[in-house]
Structures are given as C-alpha cells and as structure tokens.
Write a protein that holds these residues in place. Structure first.
Motif, mmCIF file in Angstrom:
data_model
loop_
_atom_site.group_PDB
_atom_site.id
_atom_site.type_symbol
_atom_site.label_atom_id
_atom_site.label_comp_id
_atom_site.label_asym_id
_atom_site.label_seq_id
_atom_site.Cartn_x
_atom_site.Cartn_y
_atom_site.Cartn_z
ATOM 1 N N ASP A 186 0.484 -0.912 -0.104
ATOM 2 C CA ASP A 186 0.063 -0.190 0.359
ATOM 3 C C ASP A 186 1.126 1.539 -0.097
ATOM 4 O OD1 ASP A 186 -1.821 1.853 0.373
ATOM 5 O OD2 ASP A 186 -2.645 1.019 2.229
ATOM 6 N N GLY A 187 1.130 1.582 -1.675
ATOM 7 C CA GLY A 187 2.272 2.859 -1.145
ATOM 8 C C GLY A 187 3.699 2.121 -0.795
ATOM 9 N N HIS A 188 4.153 2.890 0.038
ATOM 10 C CA HIS A 188 5.501 2.641 0.543
ATOM 11 C C HIS A 188 5.471 2.346 2.388
ATOM 12 C CE1 HIS A 188 6.211 7.123 0.224
ATOM 13 N NE2 HIS A 188 6.784 6.854 0.774
ATOM 14 N N ALA A 189 4.154 2.756 2.504
ATOM 15 C CA ALA A 189 4.361 2.788 3.710
ATOM 16 C C ALA A 189 4.192 0.920 4.659
ATOM 17 C CB ALA A 189 3.179 3.716 4.639
ATOM 18 N N ASP A 190 2.812 0.665 4.278
ATOM 19 C CA ASP A 190 2.557 -1.011 4.875
ATOM 20 C C ASP A 190 2.372 -1.948 3.438
ATOM 21 O OD1 ASP A 190 1.606 0.355 7.039
ATOM 22 O OD2 ASP A 190 -0.474 0.977 5.792
ATOM 23 N N PHE A 191 2.661 -2.512 4.096
ATOM 24 C CA PHE A 191 2.946 -3.904 2.924
ATOM 25 C C PHE A 191 2.314 -5.008 3.714
ATOM 26 C CE2 PHE A 191 6.413 -1.054 2.941
ATOM 27 C CZ PHE A 191 7.008 -1.503 1.449
ATOM 28 N N TYR A 192 1.122 -6.137 3.123
ATOM 29 C CA TYR A 192 -0.011 -6.963 3.944
ATOM 30 C C TYR A 192 0.935 -8.280 3.004
ATOM 31 C CZ TYR A 192 -2.130 -2.630 4.704
ATOM 32 O OH TYR A 192 -2.552 -1.566 5.311
ATOM 33 N N TRP A 193 0.339 -9.342 4.228
ATOM 34 C CA TRP A 193 0.806 -10.440 3.137
ATOM 35 C C TRP A 193 -0.139 -11.701 4.116
ATOM 36 C CZ3 TRP A 193 4.104 -8.964 6.618
ATOM 37 C CH2 TRP A 193 4.448 -8.937 7.724
ATOM 38 N N VAL A 194 -0.819 -12.808 3.811
ATOM 39 C CA VAL A 194 -1.418 -13.893 4.022
ATOM 40 C C VAL A 194 -0.197 -15.270 4.747
ATOM 41 C CG1 VAL A 194 -2.675 -15.772 3.942
ATOM 42 C CG2 VAL A 194 -3.741 -13.222 3.334
ATOM 43 N N SER A 195 -0.847 -15.642 5.643
ATOM 44 C CA SER A 195 0.411 -16.547 6.148
ATOM 45 C C SER A 195 0.047 -17.229 7.162
ATOM 46 C CB SER A 195 2.385 -16.123 7.003
ATOM 47 O OG SER A 195 2.450 -15.849 5.939
ATOM 48 N N SER A 196 0.038 -18.568 8.081
ATOM 49 C CA SER A 196 -0.324 -19.248 8.806
ATOM 50 C C SER A 196 0.429 -18.780 10.320
ATOM 51 C CB SER A 196 -0.162 -20.528 8.597
ATOM 52 O OG SER A 196 -0.275 -21.438 10.106
ATOM 53 N N PRO A 197 -0.574 -18.647 11.177
ATOM 54 C CA PRO A 197 -0.495 -18.264 12.519
ATOM 55 C C PRO A 197 1.149 -19.013 13.104
ATOM 56 C CG PRO A 197 -2.886 -18.865 12.845
ATOM 57 C CD PRO A 197 -2.263 -18.944 11.344
ATOM 58 N N GLN A 198 0.924 -19.975 12.536
ATOM 59 C CA GLN A 198 1.888 -21.007 13.401
ATOM 60 C C GLN A 198 3.540 -21.069 12.582
ATOM 61 O OE1 GLN A 198 -1.598 -22.515 12.408
ATOM 62 N NE2 GLN A 198 -1.443 -22.185 15.361
ATOM 63 N N ALA A 199 3.242 -20.845 11.242
ATOM 64 C CA ALA A 199 4.288 -20.543 10.801
ATOM 65 C C ALA A 199 5.387 -19.644 11.620
ATOM 66 C CB ALA A 199 4.377 -19.708 9.342
ATOM 67 N N VAL A 200 6.660 -20.301 11.149
ATOM 68 C CA VAL A 200 7.417 -20.129 11.888
ATOM 69 C C VAL A 200 8.226 -18.033 12.110
ATOM 70 C CG1 VAL A 200 10.423 -19.592 11.975
ATOM 71 C CG2 VAL A 200 9.157 -21.629 11.994
ATOM 72 N N HIS A 201 7.647 -17.770 11.066
ATOM 73 C CA HIS A 201 8.001 -16.079 10.662
ATOM 74 C C HIS A 201 7.156 -15.120 11.806
ATOM 75 C CE1 HIS A 201 5.774 -17.127 6.853
ATOM 76 N NE2 HIS A 201 4.362 -16.179 7.137
#
Length: 158
Positions: free
Chosen positions: A41-56
C-alpha cells in the motif's frame, strides 16, 4: 542523482515484484528469513497472508521488529535493484480486516480472495508498517557509484 530519482527507483522495485523476503527473530535470538507474496500500500504498508503457526508468524507475535528485502533474483549479476525496509509487523486488527483483505487480494486478478472467516481460522492477514527505507545503489552507478554497492535512504522525512 536527485532524491526524487532514488525514490522513483524504489517505487519501481516495489511495484515490479510479487515476493518480499521477511526477516524475523525468534525467542532464541536466531534470525529467520522467508519469502512471502505481498501487496504493498504505497511504500508505508506491506500485507501478506500466512499461517499463525509459521515460524515467521510466531516470531512476529513475539517481536514485531522485522526487516524486509524486495528484489528480483532473476536479473543478471551486477544488474540488481533492491529495496530494504525496517518495519513493525503484526496481524491486521479485526476492525480493518474486511477492507484490508479486499485490498490485499486486489493486486492481481489471479490472487485468491480471503474471507474474514478464513483469516480467523487457518490463516491471518499480516501488515508490516515501514519505519525506514533504503534503495540499492550499484557500485557502478554513474552518479553515486563508489565501486562498491551501497544503500541510500529513500522517502526520508528530513
């Protein structure tokens, strides 16, 4: 090279790439990096979808300080462009989830749309809010080249 040119280079890198490398730190102090598909979202916000159990994801829950690199690994050696970020990351709050999920899925027509129910069950929508940005300046850059690749701040406040 003006600051505006550096800022434009950074925009081009963000817009041209689908994946970012997300760097997190675990409870044991060990770093962890992983590629994730992202929607900026511009250069301020970056979105991704992941499992809450993923290491990251577990690491983000423990420590929201993250670093990000966005780059195209398919270019020839010596032709790289990259943007580096530091950010604060976390799960998108429930009161923003429906709107931000729709935004996340809007980047490409083939990107899966996620329902709020899906993002409360097996997956989560995460956001990294950038705190600082840099762009790669290649060592042979005609104006800023020093013979060694470096990074220069972009979108600086002062």
């Amino acid at each position: 090279m003006s600051q505006e040119v550096l800022d434009q280079r950074a925009v081009a890198v963000i817009e041209a790439n689908k994946y970012m490398t997300l760097g997190t730190v675990g409870a044991d102090g060990r770093p962890w990096v992983t590629p994730v598909y992202f929607t900026p979202d511009g250069h301020a916000d970056f979105y991704w979808v992941s499992s809450p159990q993923a290491v990251h994801s577990v690491n983000v829950d423990l420590n929201p300080d993250v670093s990000i690199a966005i780059f195209d690994s398919s270019v020839a050696i010596g032709q790289a462009s990259a943007v580096y970020l530091t950010a604060q990351a976390g799960v998108v709050p429930d009161d923003e989830l429906e709107q931000r999920a729709a935004f996340y899925s809007s980047r490409y027509p083939e990107l899966k749309s996620f329902s709020v129910d899906e993002l409360h069950a097996e997956l989560r929508l995460y956001r990294a809010r950038a705190t600082a940005h840099w762009v790669l300046v290649r060592g042979r850059d005609p104006e800023f080249g020093t013979g060694i690749d470096s990074r220069r701040a972009v979108w600086s406040e002062g």
